[in-house]
Design an enzyme around this catalytic site. Structure first.
Site, PDB file in Angstrom:
ATOM      1  N   ILE A 108      47.892  49.042  40.507  1.00 34.78           N
ATOM      2  CA  ILE A 108      46.439  49.112  40.321  1.00 34.78           C
ATOM      3  C   ILE A 108      46.017  50.449  39.729  1.00 34.78           C
ATOM      4  CG2 ILE A 108      45.996  47.483  42.207  1.00 34.78           C
ATOM      5  CD1 ILE A 108      45.344  49.890  44.007  1.00 34.78           C
ATOM      6  N   HIS A 124      46.994  42.516  40.619  1.00 35.63           N
ATOM      7  CA  HIS A 124      46.311  42.978  41.826  1.00 35.63           C
ATOM      8  C   HIS A 124      45.068  43.815  41.530  1.00 35.63           C
ATOM      9  CE1 HIS A 124      50.410  42.444  44.052  1.00 35.63           C
ATOM     10  NE2 HIS A 124      49.765  41.299  43.883  1.00 35.63           N
TER      11      HIS A 124
END
Length: 246
Positions: A108, A124
């Site tokens: 991320i 994600h």
């Protein structure tokens, strides 16, 4: 050492022969940028907190204890000064050469884009995107880091990071794109992931080719399926196998 060199030479040959490469990576890709991973000996899950990280990073905990969630999030999930490492740079070079179709990442941190990669499928989510849960106004990372406690929108709503928490579903559009890219790849390189988090880990089941490469320091549940297995630092491996200009 000789075996490692042979493996790298094999990967380098396959890269030269391929034109639809897909890379699927996890936290191990960013450890060389000094971002801790989760499951290694020094990883986040081995550290001691009042609550286990898996609990803190769940949707339920976010709802019930938002202040504690954001304290942990800012301290342990966000590394705004991190820079791309040799793995990120090598993958960006492959894309510029027209050989890499996409990067599929569980990370991320946004480092693939910072290195220059353009087609990045973030399974994600990303710390760089944040939005108000009430009015959907978007905010950057700087706003999240400059605030204390629970970040609030001008409308009063909570600003949530655009990251997938435990108990939340992956973005189905991104997942479909990832499945399509993997199924059409002529070389699938999987690196820096334990292949233990589903549904992301199941992506390799859609690969139809005969050149599945696994690069990871530790063993994974899918090692036996690899056509080429390399136990080494992923940044060093990719940097040694990617020609800047072909």
């Amino acid at each position: 050492m000789e075996e490692k060199n042979r493996a790298r030479e094999q990967l380098k040959t396959w890269i030269r022969e391929s034109n639809a490469i897909v890379f699927f990576g996890g936290a191990g890709v960013s450890t060389e940028s000094n971002i801790p991973d989760f499951r290694s000996e020094d990883g986040l899950y081995r550290q001691q907190y009042a609550y286990p990280p898996e609990v803190i990073l769940s949707h339920t905990f976010y709802r019930q204890h938002p202040e504690e969630f954001f304290r942990f999030y800012r301290n342990k999930m966000v590394y705004p000064d991190a820079q791309p490492n040799s793995a990120h740079m090598a993958l960006a070079a492959l894309e510029r050469q027209g050989k890499l179709r996409s990067v599929i990442t569980q990370n991320i941190d946004g480092l693939h884009q910072k290195a220059g990669s353009r087609r990045v499928l973030e399974l994600h989510g990303s710390i760089l995107r944040n939005y108000c849960e009430e009015c959907k106004k978007e905010y950057g990372l700087s706003h999240m880091m400059e605030t204390d406690g629970i970040p609030r929108c001008s409308c009063g709503g909570i600003i949530k990071p655009d990251v997938v928490l435990y108990e939340e579903s992956l973005n189905q559009d991104i997942l479909r794109q990832a499945v399509m890219d993997v199924s059409e790849a002529d070389l699938l390189i999987v690196g820096g992931t334990s292949l233990s988090v589903y549904p992301a880990a199941g992506l390799i089941d859609y690969y139809r080719g005969s050149r599945l490469v696994l690069i990871n320091r530790d063993a994974t549940p899918r090692d036996r399926e690899a056509d080429l297995l390399i136990r080494d630092r992923i940044g060093e491996v990719l940097a040694s196998c990617v020609d800047e200009e072909l």
